[in-house]
Design an enzyme around this catalytic site. Structure first.
Site, PDB file in Angstrom:
ATOM      1  N   ASN A   9     -18.142  -4.282  -5.983  1.00 28.05           N
ATOM      2  CA  ASN A   9     -19.429  -4.881  -6.622  1.00 28.05           C
ATOM      3  C   ASN A   9     -19.329  -4.689  -7.896  1.00 28.05           C
ATOM      4  O   ASN A   9     -19.353  -4.542  -9.300  1.00 28.05           O
ATOM      5  CB  ASN A   9     -20.743  -4.045  -6.697  1.00 28.05           C
ATOM      6  N   HIS A  95     -30.197  -3.099  -4.555  1.00 31.00           N
ATOM      7  CA  HIS A  95     -29.109  -1.873  -5.322  1.00 31.00           C
ATOM      8  C   HIS A  95     -30.195  -1.903  -6.752  1.00 31.00           C
ATOM      9  O   HIS A  95     -31.510  -2.367  -7.058  1.00 31.00           O
ATOM     10  CB  HIS A  95     -27.992  -3.233  -6.284  1.00 31.00           C
ATOM     11  N   SER A 209     -19.794   5.490 -10.208  1.00 35.74           N
ATOM     12  CA  SER A 209     -18.655   5.929 -10.764  1.00 35.74           C
ATOM     13  C   SER A 209     -17.878   6.501 -10.551  1.00 35.74           C
ATOM     14  O   SER A 209     -17.317   7.314 -10.679  1.00 35.74           O
ATOM     15  CB  SER A 209     -18.700   6.871 -12.198  1.00 35.74           C
TER      16      SER A 209
HETATM   17  P1  PGA Z   1     -19.861   1.903 -10.911  1.00 42.34           P
HETATM   18  O1  PGA Z   1     -20.955   1.238 -10.299  1.00 42.34           O
HETATM   19  O2  PGA Z   1     -18.647   2.285 -10.271  1.00 42.34           O
HETATM   20  O3  PGA Z   1     -20.020   0.940 -11.813  1.00 42.34           O
HETATM   21  O4  PGA Z   1     -20.596   3.147 -10.685  1.00 42.34           O
HETATM   22  C1  PGA Z   1     -21.311   1.134  -8.769  1.00 42.34           C
HETATM   23  C2  PGA Z   1     -22.134   0.674  -7.943  1.00 42.34           C
HETATM   24  O5  PGA Z   1     -23.293  -0.151  -8.804  1.00 42.34           O
HETATM   25  O6  PGA Z   1     -22.609  -0.140  -6.687  1.00 42.34           O
END
Ligand code: PGA
Length: 249
Positions: A9, A95, A209
């Protein structure tokens, strides 16, 4: 056996040339991977160039959002048919950033899922609790509500669900593998009441993350079937490492 699903994403990042450069290198690096479903969700304005680069590869194109009407006077919106038309196979819906900044309710999310499915798009349906919900022990209540309202009147065909605890998104604070597995197992049980044995076929992926360092332990959870990756999907090297996770370590 559920096939792992790993999706990038990109959110609101990259330029056209960065998109082209990323995808050119990426598709060569992952071309021999046959046992993982891989998708990339670039911003809308790069879908066309991404679609060209992803043609005849093992990487699917996804969008980050969609509107629920088929066409008409909805300035600024993009319909499911338009996404199909450009070669998208999946779309991310619900999301937490859309729920938070663009006031997307469970009802809107439900309409979007229905419209996407009707057009033939697979959906990556995102749910997850805030830190406050978790601390006040409301995680399961929130997940139950988001599932029941988001999937109201929807069959399980083409649904991938992303469990993304809001407190873990973009914060560097990943859920532990136990926290992820616990939530995923709960989600699968909810699916069992909705869809019976089909619950075992639905992929539940984790987001928040995810990095090359934590993917193996997250994927060790028996109900963790993949990942939705934000920050770590912006570099070919780290995203490829995530795709090459080792199950069971
Ligand atoms: P992140 O985002 O890996 O930067 O935490 C994940 C997401 O929001 O799909």
């Amino acid at each position: 056996m559920r096939r792992p699903f790993i999706a990038a994403n990109w959110k609101m990042n990259k330029t056209i040339s960065e998109t082209q450069e990323f995808i050119s290198g990426f598709v060569l690096t992952v071309k021999d991977i046959t046992d993982v479903d891989i998708a990339i969700a670039p911003p809308f304005t790069y879908l066309t160039v991404a679609a060209e680069k992803l043609k005849d590869t093992n990487v699917m194109l996804a969008a980050q959002d969609v509107f629920y009407a088929e066409k008409g006077a909805y300035t600024g919106e993009i319909s499911p048919i338009m996404l199909i038309n450009i070669g998208c196979k999946y779309v991310i819906i619900g999301h937490s950033e859309r729920r938070q900044y663009f006031n997307e309710t469970d009802d809107i999310v439900n309409k979007k899922i229905k419209a996407a499915k009707k057009a033939g798009l697979g959906t990556i349906f995102c749910i997850g609790e805030s830190l406050e919900d978790r601390e006040s022990k409301k995680t399961f209540d929130v997940l139950q509500k988001e599932i029941e309202e988001g999937l109201n009147g929807v069959d399980s065909e083409g649904i991938v669900i992303a469990y993304e605890p809001i407190w873990a998104i973009g914060t560097g604070k990943t859920a532990t593998s136990e926290q992820a597995q616990e939530a995923h197992a709960y989600i699968r049980e909810r699916f069992r009441t909705l869809y019976g044995n089909k619950a075992d076929e639905i992929r539940i992926i984790y987001g928040g993350s995810v990095t090359p360092e934590n993917i193996d332990s997250l994927m060790a959870g028996k109900d963790v079937d993949g990942a939705l990756v934000g920050g770590a999907s912006l570099k070919v090297e780290s995203f490829v490492k995530i795709i090459n996770f080792k199950k069971g370590s």
